[in-house]
Design an enzyme around this catalytic site. Sequence first.
Site, PDB file in Angstrom:
ATOM      1  N   SER A 207       0.841  -1.036   0.004  1.00  0.00           N
ATOM      2  CA  SER A 207       0.073   0.021   0.227  1.00  0.00           C
ATOM      3  C   SER A 207       0.840   1.128  -0.042  1.00  0.00           C
ATOM      4  CB  SER A 207      -0.977  -0.052   1.144  1.00  0.00           C
ATOM      5  OG  SER A 207      -1.617   1.060   1.359  1.00  0.00           O
ATOM      6  N   GLY A 209      -0.458   4.440  -0.157  1.00  0.00           N
ATOM      7  CA  GLY A 209      -1.223   5.735   0.163  1.00  0.00           C
ATOM      8  C   GLY A 209      -2.254   6.024  -1.241  1.00  0.00           C
ATOM      9  N   GLY A 212      -1.811   4.687  -4.581  1.00  0.00           N
ATOM     10  CA  GLY A 212      -2.406   3.320  -4.938  1.00  0.00           C
ATOM     11  C   GLY A 212      -1.588   2.071  -4.184  1.00  0.00           C
ATOM     12  N   GLY A 238      -6.937   0.454   4.350  1.00  0.00           N
ATOM     13  CA  GLY A 238      -6.405  -0.897   4.443  1.00  0.00           C
ATOM     14  C   GLY A 238      -7.113  -2.242   4.450  1.00  0.00           C
ATOM     15  N   ASP A 239      -8.158  -1.921   5.359  1.00  0.00           N
ATOM     16  CA  ASP A 239      -9.123  -3.048   5.681  1.00  0.00           C
ATOM     17  C   ASP A 239      -9.998  -3.288   4.605  1.00  0.00           C
ATOM     18  OD1 ASP A 239      -8.062  -3.063   8.220  1.00  0.00           O
ATOM     19  OD2 ASP A 239      -9.614  -1.862   9.063  1.00  0.00           O
TER      20      ASP A 239
END
Length: 297
Positions: A207, A209, A212, A238-239
Amino acid sequence: MILTVTLNAALDVTYVVDDLVPHASHRVLTSYERAGGKGVNVARVLAVLDTPSTVTGLAGGTIRAGLRDELVTMTGDSRRTVTIVSRADGDATVFNNPGPHVDLTVWARFEARFTELVRDASVVVLSGSLPPGLPTDAYARLVRLSAGAGAATVLDTSGPPLLAALAAGPSVVKPNAAEIAEITGEDDMATAVGVLRGLGAHAVVASCGPQGLYAVALAGAWRAAPVRPLSGNPTGAGDACVAALAAGLHRGDPWPHMLREAVALSAAAVPCPMAGDVAADIYDEFRTTVSVEDACP
């Protein structure tokens, strides 16, 4: 069925303020409170996708009543997390308690229950920190039990638990850029991802941020990016990403499609005050506009 595991469940509290100023008093504009933890949030997003899931993990105290499914009760109250969202800059500040101490008797009881549940799972999501008392290789054990039952695994954790789990060969690991740099000591993303795969991860989805995702798997490497930035509370992004990856593995989707969905769902989580929620209009917009490019050398 997708099985989500939350070993450090929490009462998630979110405060929205005009601006977060150090050493100042703040008037709370809006507040939210509900049972959570990363695996619980993943299950909420999977529900939006109409993908069947079961929630398991460890919970105690007052939040135990706010969670259902297959959680194992532990002594003591589950932790509390506090997120402060500033309207001024559209960012969030998060305070995470470590959680109560979990004794090995409770852990053994959980492992036994997990062994039963994983028999019906196609994908297992292992998300979040470990509470005090659990062995550092807790996730490694669950990855091996999952593989033995024929289930793929998506691992979203950091630090020593991530490092210990890599040797067990998780199907996908999803760290962010800071977590990757911490565990590998490498600043270059491609090099760092290569280190994680060399240590045992079958695939890595990093990830980055607002920029992408960068993903490397046996089938190739890709960069997936949103078409525009969004402001809000990024703590649930993130989840949402993990939920999309798990759903894609469950369906057998090709990697470019999985990554497009992961970026779209991550973006759709940002405008929402609470982790585990997604904005349907943003999701519908981004899933057709996300750019996915081949990143193979």
